[in-house]
Design a protein around this motif. Structure first.
Motif, PDB file in Angstrom:
ATOM      1  N   ASN A 439       0.838  -1.193   0.000  1.00  0.00           N
ATOM      2  CA  ASN A 439       0.000   0.000   0.000  1.00  0.00           C
ATOM      3  C   ASN A 439       0.877   1.249   0.000  1.00  0.00           C
ATOM      4  O   ASN A 439       1.771   1.393   0.844  1.00  0.00           O
ATOM      5  CB  ASN A 439      -0.901   0.019   1.229  1.00  0.00           C
ATOM      6  CG  ASN A 439      -1.719  -1.253   1.363  1.00  0.00           C
ATOM      7  OD1 ASN A 439      -2.093  -1.861   0.362  1.00  0.00           O
ATOM      8  ND2 ASN A 439      -1.984  -1.669   2.598  1.00  0.00           N
ATOM      9  N   THR A 440       0.598   2.135  -0.922  1.00  0.00           N
ATOM     10  CA  THR A 440       1.275   3.426  -0.970  1.00  0.00           C
ATOM     11  C   THR A 440       0.235   4.496  -0.662  1.00  0.00           C
ATOM     12  O   THR A 440      -0.750   4.635  -1.395  1.00  0.00           O
ATOM     13  CB  THR A 440       1.891   3.676  -2.352  1.00  0.00           C
ATOM     14  OG1 THR A 440       2.793   2.605  -2.658  1.00  0.00           O
ATOM     15  CG2 THR A 440       2.654   4.991  -2.369  1.00  0.00           C
ATOM     16  N   ILE A 441       0.454   5.222   0.434  1.00  0.00           N
ATOM     17  CA  ILE A 441      -0.566   6.146   0.922  1.00  0.00           C
ATOM     18  C   ILE A 441       0.067   7.518   1.104  1.00  0.00           C
ATOM     19  O   ILE A 441       1.096   7.660   1.782  1.00  0.00           O
ATOM     20  CB  ILE A 441      -1.149   5.664   2.272  1.00  0.00           C
ATOM     21  CG1 ILE A 441      -1.620   4.205   2.159  1.00  0.00           C
ATOM     22  CG2 ILE A 441      -2.299   6.565   2.708  1.00  0.00           C
ATOM     23  CD1 ILE A 441      -1.956   3.565   3.497  1.00  0.00           C
ATOM     24  N   GLY A 442      -0.539   8.518   0.516  1.00  0.00           N
ATOM     25  CA  GLY A 442      -0.096   9.895   0.687  1.00  0.00           C
ATOM     26  C   GLY A 442      -1.210  10.748   1.249  1.00  0.00           C
ATOM     27  O   GLY A 442      -2.399  10.501   0.991  1.00  0.00           O
ATOM     28  N   PHE A 443      -0.841  11.763   2.019  1.00  0.00           N
ATOM     29  CA  PHE A 443      -1.849  12.604   2.673  1.00  0.00           C
ATOM     30  C   PHE A 443      -1.280  13.994   2.876  1.00  0.00           C
ATOM     31  O   PHE A 443      -0.131  14.155   3.306  1.00  0.00           O
ATOM     32  CB  PHE A 443      -2.220  11.991   4.023  1.00  0.00           C
ATOM     33  CG  PHE A 443      -3.182  12.811   4.852  1.00  0.00           C
ATOM     34  CD1 PHE A 443      -4.478  13.026   4.429  1.00  0.00           C
ATOM     35  CD2 PHE A 443      -2.791  13.368   6.064  1.00  0.00           C
ATOM     36  CE1 PHE A 443      -5.358  13.768   5.193  1.00  0.00           C
ATOM     37  CE2 PHE A 443      -3.662  14.109   6.837  1.00  0.00           C
ATOM     38  CZ  PHE A 443      -4.960  14.309   6.392  1.00  0.00           C
ATOM     39  N   THR A 444      -2.073  15.003   2.542  1.00  0.00           N
ATOM     40  CA  THR A 444      -1.737  16.386   2.882  1.00  0.00           C
ATOM     41  C   THR A 444      -2.923  17.002   3.594  1.00  0.00           C
ATOM     42  O   THR A 444      -4.086  16.756   3.236  1.00  0.00           O
ATOM     43  CB  THR A 444      -1.381  17.226   1.643  1.00  0.00           C
ATOM     44  OG1 THR A 444      -2.510  17.279   0.761  1.00  0.00           O
ATOM     45  CG2 THR A 444      -0.184  16.658   0.919  1.00  0.00           C
ATOM     46  N   ASN A 445      -2.631  17.810   4.597  1.00  0.00           N
ATOM     47  CA  ASN A 445      -3.659  18.407   5.438  1.00  0.00           C
ATOM     48  C   ASN A 445      -3.317  19.878   5.628  1.00  0.00           C
ATOM     49  O   ASN A 445      -2.250  20.209   6.165  1.00  0.00           O
ATOM     50  CB  ASN A 445      -3.692  17.679   6.794  1.00  0.00           C
ATOM     51  CG  ASN A 445      -4.735  18.233   7.733  1.00  0.00           C
ATOM     52  OD1 ASN A 445      -5.587  19.029   7.342  1.00  0.00           O
ATOM     53  ND2 ASN A 445      -4.682  17.818   8.996  1.00  0.00           N
ATOM     54  N   LEU A 470     -13.215  31.199  12.696  1.00  0.00           N
ATOM     55  CA  LEU A 470     -13.445  30.928  11.282  1.00  0.00           C
ATOM     56  C   LEU A 470     -12.356  29.976  10.830  1.00  0.00           C
ATOM     57  O   LEU A 470     -11.165  30.287  10.956  1.00  0.00           O
ATOM     58  CB  LEU A 470     -13.399  32.218  10.468  1.00  0.00           C
ATOM     59  CG  LEU A 470     -13.557  32.058   8.948  1.00  0.00           C
ATOM     60  CD1 LEU A 470     -14.941  31.507   8.604  1.00  0.00           C
ATOM     61  CD2 LEU A 470     -13.307  33.384   8.249  1.00  0.00           C
ATOM     62  N   ASN A 471     -12.758  28.822  10.281  1.00  0.00           N
ATOM     63  CA  ASN A 471     -11.804  27.753  10.012  1.00  0.00           C
ATOM     64  C   ASN A 471     -11.946  27.241   8.583  1.00  0.00           C
ATOM     65  O   ASN A 471     -13.062  27.112   8.066  1.00  0.00           O
ATOM     66  CB  ASN A 471     -12.037  26.584  10.982  1.00  0.00           C
ATOM     67  CG  ASN A 471     -10.770  25.846  11.325  1.00  0.00           C
ATOM     68  OD1 ASN A 471     -10.065  26.261  12.238  1.00  0.00           O
ATOM     69  ND2 ASN A 471     -10.473  24.761  10.623  1.00  0.00           N
ATOM     70  N   TYR A 472     -10.815  26.957   7.957  1.00  0.00           N
ATOM     71  CA  TYR A 472     -10.805  26.300   6.652  1.00  0.00           C
ATOM     72  C   TYR A 472      -9.932  25.056   6.749  1.00  0.00           C
ATOM     73  O   TYR A 472      -8.814  25.095   7.283  1.00  0.00           O
ATOM     74  CB  TYR A 472     -10.239  27.213   5.563  1.00  0.00           C
ATOM     75  CG  TYR A 472     -10.072  26.503   4.233  1.00  0.00           C
ATOM     76  CD1 TYR A 472     -11.179  26.209   3.447  1.00  0.00           C
ATOM     77  CD2 TYR A 472      -8.809  26.111   3.786  1.00  0.00           C
ATOM     78  CE1 TYR A 472     -11.032  25.546   2.239  1.00  0.00           C
ATOM     79  CE2 TYR A 472      -8.656  25.451   2.576  1.00  0.00           C
ATOM     80  CZ  TYR A 472      -9.776  25.162   1.806  1.00  0.00           C
ATOM     81  OH  TYR A 472      -9.636  24.498   0.613  1.00  0.00           O
ATOM     82  N   ASP A 473     -10.456  23.940   6.237  1.00  0.00           N
ATOM     83  CA  ASP A 473      -9.710  22.683   6.244  1.00  0.00           C
ATOM     84  C   ASP A 473      -9.735  22.071   4.858  1.00  0.00           C
ATOM     85  O   ASP A 473     -10.771  22.061   4.178  1.00  0.00           O
ATOM     86  CB  ASP A 473     -10.324  21.684   7.234  1.00  0.00           C
ATOM     87  CG  ASP A 473     -10.184  22.129   8.672  1.00  0.00           C
ATOM     88  OD1 ASP A 473      -9.064  22.086   9.197  1.00  0.00           O
ATOM     89  OD2 ASP A 473     -11.210  22.530   9.258  1.00  0.00           O
ATOM     90  N   GLU A 474      -8.599  21.538   4.459  1.00  0.00           N
ATOM     91  CA  GLU A 474      -8.498  20.821   3.190  1.00  0.00           C
ATOM     92  C   GLU A 474      -7.640  19.584   3.389  1.00  0.00           C
ATOM     93  O   GLU A 474      -6.514  19.661   3.884  1.00  0.00           O
ATOM     94  CB  GLU A 474      -7.879  21.703   2.111  1.00  0.00           C
ATOM     95  CG  GLU A 474      -7.762  21.007   0.754  1.00  0.00           C
ATOM     96  CD  GLU A 474      -7.063  21.863  -0.264  1.00  0.00           C
ATOM     97  OE1 GLU A 474      -5.803  21.901  -0.241  1.00  0.00           O
ATOM     98  OE2 GLU A 474      -7.762  22.527  -1.070  1.00  0.00           O
ATOM     99  N   LYS A 475      -8.178  18.440   2.997  1.00  0.00           N
ATOM    100  CA  LYS A 475      -7.455  17.176   3.113  1.00  0.00           C
ATOM    101  C   LYS A 475      -7.458  16.492   1.749  1.00  0.00           C
ATOM    102  O   LYS A 475      -8.498  16.376   1.102  1.00  0.00           O
ATOM    103  CB  LYS A 475      -8.104  16.274   4.164  1.00  0.00           C
ATOM    104  CG  LYS A 475      -8.057  16.834   5.568  1.00  0.00           C
ATOM    105  CD  LYS A 475      -8.766  15.898   6.549  1.00  0.00           C
ATOM    106  CE  LYS A 475      -8.584  16.391   7.977  1.00  0.00           C
ATOM    107  NZ  LYS A 475      -9.289  17.672   8.198  1.00  0.00           N
ATOM    108  N   LYS A 476      -6.282  16.033   1.345  1.00  0.00           N
ATOM    109  CA  LYS A 476      -6.141  15.302   0.094  1.00  0.00           C
ATOM    110  C   LYS A 476      -5.418  13.994   0.372  1.00  0.00           C
ATOM    111  O   LYS A 476      -4.429  13.960   1.118  1.00  0.00           O
ATOM    112  CB  LYS A 476      -5.334  16.111  -0.919  1.00  0.00           C
ATOM    113  CG  LYS A 476      -5.978  17.427  -1.349  1.00  0.00           C
ATOM    114  CD  LYS A 476      -5.068  18.157  -2.332  1.00  0.00           C
ATOM    115  CE  LYS A 476      -5.646  19.500  -2.728  1.00  0.00           C
ATOM    116  NZ  LYS A 476      -4.737  20.231  -3.668  1.00  0.00           N
ATOM    117  N   GLY A 477      -5.896  12.921  -0.225  1.00  0.00           N
ATOM    118  CA  GLY A 477      -5.278  11.625  -0.023  1.00  0.00           C
ATOM    119  C   GLY A 477      -5.065  10.887  -1.333  1.00  0.00           C
ATOM    120  O   GLY A 477      -5.675  11.200  -2.356  1.00  0.00           O
TER     121      GLY A 477
END
Length: 814
Positions: A439-445, A470-477
């Motif tokens: 498994n190759t797993i990448g994540f940015t937060n 006031l909050n902004y969240d971005e998650k990429k996987g």
């Protein structure tokens, strides 16, 4: 937001207490009427108030309208509470569970992180801060505290005061600051199981009145408490090393800068879970654990987990490295102080697990090494002094990357154990032997926020304190799992690979989540008398949505269900009433808090019934509620005796969760239909529902009743010409039964238990402290966690808590 739990730093307030002041990098609290760090109890030492920085300013703890517990550095040493797990014995509403450092969870009042295996794609609801820096990895909670001045545990949403949003609470750790007066500390402990712990620190000026440094270190080693009869090794050992350095630079009378650096390493033979019991599932009899094991001539070395023996056949490793650097600056602008917190941190994880939990070669490799890097920048401005309108305003930016390289390999016993033994695939060991998933797993937060808190002093007695965030969240996987057979052939969606895909399914998906949200709170605080403070709080908060990064559940065709790749944000409504009181000339403290928290779209870790799914995935439960009443009390009847007693009643349950995974006693059978409805629990060869309605059931990991209590008595004396006190102390804790499975099962309930710790010694004034300690004095058998073997075999495995330990500690301050 429980009020004071155990003020182990002592607290008899002086008649004239200092006005609140913004917290700087190094607050010279010695110049204030602050109590020294005592051993236990709110009324122990006398001579001042406890100063905390829970609201990002220095304030006395009883006047802060937040439910907060404070544990002083001396208490950490003398009670043996040298990491977060051990603090739970002193703090009734803090829960901490860990099957290994990565798979850990810190919860407050039952909320924080889903119970079960950690999923990198979601946030922690309980924030851990060390010297104002947010630690994103919960694994940091397993490290030893190094040169700690105090620990503040805050309950309830804290997003309007802290850089990272925390919907359940925060653990705020403050280390000892560099000193311009030369000083040194040494602490050595030795005990059974070859336990050794050494701590040392030194501090002093490099440039008088301008530059000061502090260097500290800690080392902990202990032989494991579980013996592996196969390898002759002791498992669940301890092997921790920590280094920390600080340099304070007072550039001008109004500007100070503090540079922090730390490195921590753990490399124990850890962590094993092993046979506890079996329970009937709805699989056919020949696919239940007892029959599967007997068919291969296998028997565990003991069916009594408290014999503490196992025969797992995969080498265990829980190596991790954690560290970073940060710079904290404070600029006094006169009416306000500007604070900057810049930090970079890393976490490297190198594990090896035995995920079949027994001595058969079913899963021969299970490892997910991971490397994380995070950068954070916080900028705050806070008013100075006592004004009609005080404020804290801040901006926060956070960026995190995680790279994981997962590997799972099935062994020669896998086919017979995981497949139908009457099928062609189940009769052929080659079907699964060598089956490998890479498994190759990448994540940015990425997270950014603006936050602020105002305190309006309506009168000398009444405060109104609203806050916004006031909050902004971005998650990429990015998740890619490539599966090959033992012969090296690529597993595809072809029908001939159905047996293999039912165990390890090839997957590839790229989940993404982003969201803006606005949250806030408001607190009304009223000083009835100088010794009675009341407050009421309402908070509307959000926990960021997330993505599944541990693989997706499979449909009936053994294909991943892509709709499960993301989970929605939690929506939190929190209500609290609190009362903080002192009486009998401040020799007694009794604090009360009542709370209720409603959460919509609660993020739960669930498991599915497929054979090879070792890790849970995330899903949204409809609604969860936790409510309860907490009390904290401490008494100082005379100059020699201190007593404390704290308790919590917590009613935490799923209000609505209609499509939850079923418990093991309703799993593993043939899929139920209208013609063949679900069978009663534990019906061997029965019909199992696709999901279960667990609305009304309690949340996992939460005891309805929890208590901590203790006392200390001392007498003045003299040893070797040194004046001091002889003392004897007792610390006890109790928690009632709690569930150890996301869907409650009688097989995985952990019975309530109580623990007792004793200590006795001599403490010379400002120098030596020598004492003996006895923990889990009555050698109580209890489990920290229970879990299930994958595939509905009915095997329940667990991790027993520490047996009786004893030893001696010697410390010296110079």
């Amino acid at each position: 937001m429980l009020t004071l739990a155990i003020l182990l730093a002592g607290q008899i307030a002086a008649p004239d207490t200092p006005a609140p002041a913004p917290v700087g990098a190094q607050v010279e609290v010695e110049g204030q009427a602050q109590a020294p760090a005592g051993r236990l109890g709110t009324a122990q030492q006398g001579g001042g108030d406890i100063v905390v920085t829970a609201r990002r300013r220095a304030e006395t703890v009883q006047s802060v309208p937040i439910a907060i517990s404070v544990i002083g550095g001396t208490a950490i040493a003398e009670t043996g509470a040298y990491n977060v797990a051990r603090i739970t014995q002193l703090q009734p509403t803090l829960q901490f569970y860990s099957t290994n450092p990565r798979n850990s969870a810190a919860n407050i009042r039952g909320l924080g992180a889903p119970f079960g295996l950690t999923n990198d794609g979601i946030e922690q609801g309980v924030g851990i801060y060390v010297d104002q820096v947010y630690y994103s990895r919960i694994a940091s909670a397993t490290f030893d505290f190094t040169d700690t001045e105090r620990i503040e545990i805050l309950r309830g949403p804290q997003g309007t005061l802290y850089g990272k949003n925390t919907t359940a609470g925060a653990i705020n750790i403050t280390t000892r600051a560099p000193s311009f007066t030369p000083e040194a500390r040494v602490e050595l402990s030795a005990g059974n199981y070859d336990f050794f712990q050494g701590k040392a620190s030194v501090s002093g000026p490099l440039v008088p009145d301008r530059v000061a440094v502090r260097l500290s270190t800690s080392v902990t080693t202990r032989r494991g408490t579980v013996y592996n009869v196969r390898t002759g090794e002791h498992l669940n050992s301890q092997d921790n090393v920590g280094l920390r350095g600080q340099m304070l630079f007072k550039a001008t009378p109004g500007l100070d800068l503090t540079l922090y650096a730390d490195y921590n390493r753990q490399n124990p033979d850890c962590c094993v879970q092993y046979y506890v019991r079996t329970g009937a599932t709805q699989r056919p009899l020949n696919r239940q654990y007892a029959a599967l094991a007997a068919a291969q001539g296998y028997a565990v070395p003991s069916t009594n987990a408290f014999d503490r023996v196992t025969d797992v056949d995969t080498a265990l490793r829980a190596k991790q490295e954690l560290g970073g650097v940060s710079l904290v600056g404070n600029l006094d602008l006169g009416a306000a102080t500007l604070t900057s917190v810049t930090a970079w941190r890393f976490w490297h994880w190198d594990p090896s697990n035995d995920r079949d939990f027994i001595g058969l070669p079913i899963t021969t490799v299970s490892a997910n090494p991971s490397q994380q890097s995070q950068f954070s920048q916080e900028l705050r401005i806070g008013s100075n002094g006592d004004h009609a309108l005080d404020y804290v305003l801040g901006a926060f930016y956070f960026y995190q990357t995680i790279d994981t390289q997962g590997l799972q390999v099935q062994g020669p016993a896998a086919s017979a154990f995981l497949l139908n033994p009457t099928s062609a695939g189940g009769r052929n060991p080659a079907t699964l032997n060598g089956l490998t998933a890479r498994n190759t797993i990448g994540f940015t937060n990425t997270s950014a926020a603006l936050f602020g808190k105002l305190t309006w002093h309506v009168t000398d007695a009444l405060q109104i304190a609203p806050g916004l965030r006031l909050n902004y969240d971005e998650k990429k996987g990015d998740y890619v799992s490539v599966v090959t057979t033992g012969a090296g052939e690529l597993v595809t969606s072809a029908a001939r690979f159905n047996d293999q895909r039912g165990v390890l399914a090839p997957q590839s998906y790229q989940p993404r989540f982003d969201n803006w949200n606005l949250s806030g709170d408001i607190t009304a605080a009223y000083t009835v008398t100088p010794d009675i403070h009341a407050y009421a709080t309402y908070a509307r908060s959000y926990k960021s949505g997330g993505i599944n990064l541990s693989g997706l559940p499979l449909d009936l065709g053994n294909n991943p269900i892509l709709e499960a790749a993301t989970v929605k944000p939690e929506k939190v409504n929190h209500y609290e009433l609190g009362l903080k009181t002192q009486f009998l000339d401040r020799r007694a403290t009794v604090n009360l808090a009542a709370f209720r928290t409603d959460i919509g779209d609660y993020q739960a870790t669930v498991t599915n019934g497929q054979l090879g799914v070792l890790r849970g995935y995330l899903a949204n439960a409809g609604k969860v509620r936790t409510q309860g009443v907490e009390f904290d009390s401490a008494f100082r009847p005379n100059e020699r005796l201190n007593v404390y007693f704290n308790g919590a009643y917590t009613d935490a349950k799923y209000v609505k969760f209609v499509d939850a995974p079923c418990p093991p006693e309703l799993s593993g059978g043939t899929a139920a239909t209208a013609a063949n409805p679900a069978s009663p629990a534990g019906t061997i060869g029965g019909f199992s529902p696709a999901n279960c309605d667990i609305s009304g059931q309690r949340l996992p990991g939460v005891s309805k009743w929890a208590f901590s209590y203790g006392a200390e008595y001392d007498l003045p004396g003299q040893v070797g010409g040194l004046d001091g006190q002889f003392y004897v102390g007792y610390d006890g804790s109790y928690r009632s039964t709690f569930s150890s499975n996301p869907s409650r099962s009688l097989y995985t309930d952990i019975k309530g238990y109580g623990l007792s710790n004793f200590r006795a010694g001599f403490k010379a004034t400002d120098s030596w402290n020598v004492f003996g300690w006895l923990r889990n004095a009555f050698d109580r058998d209890y489990y920290e966690v229970l879990a299930l073997q994958s595939g509905s075999t009915g095997l329940v495995v667990g991790q027993p808590g520490d047996p009786r330990t004893y030893g001696v500690t010697v410390s010296r301050s110079f």
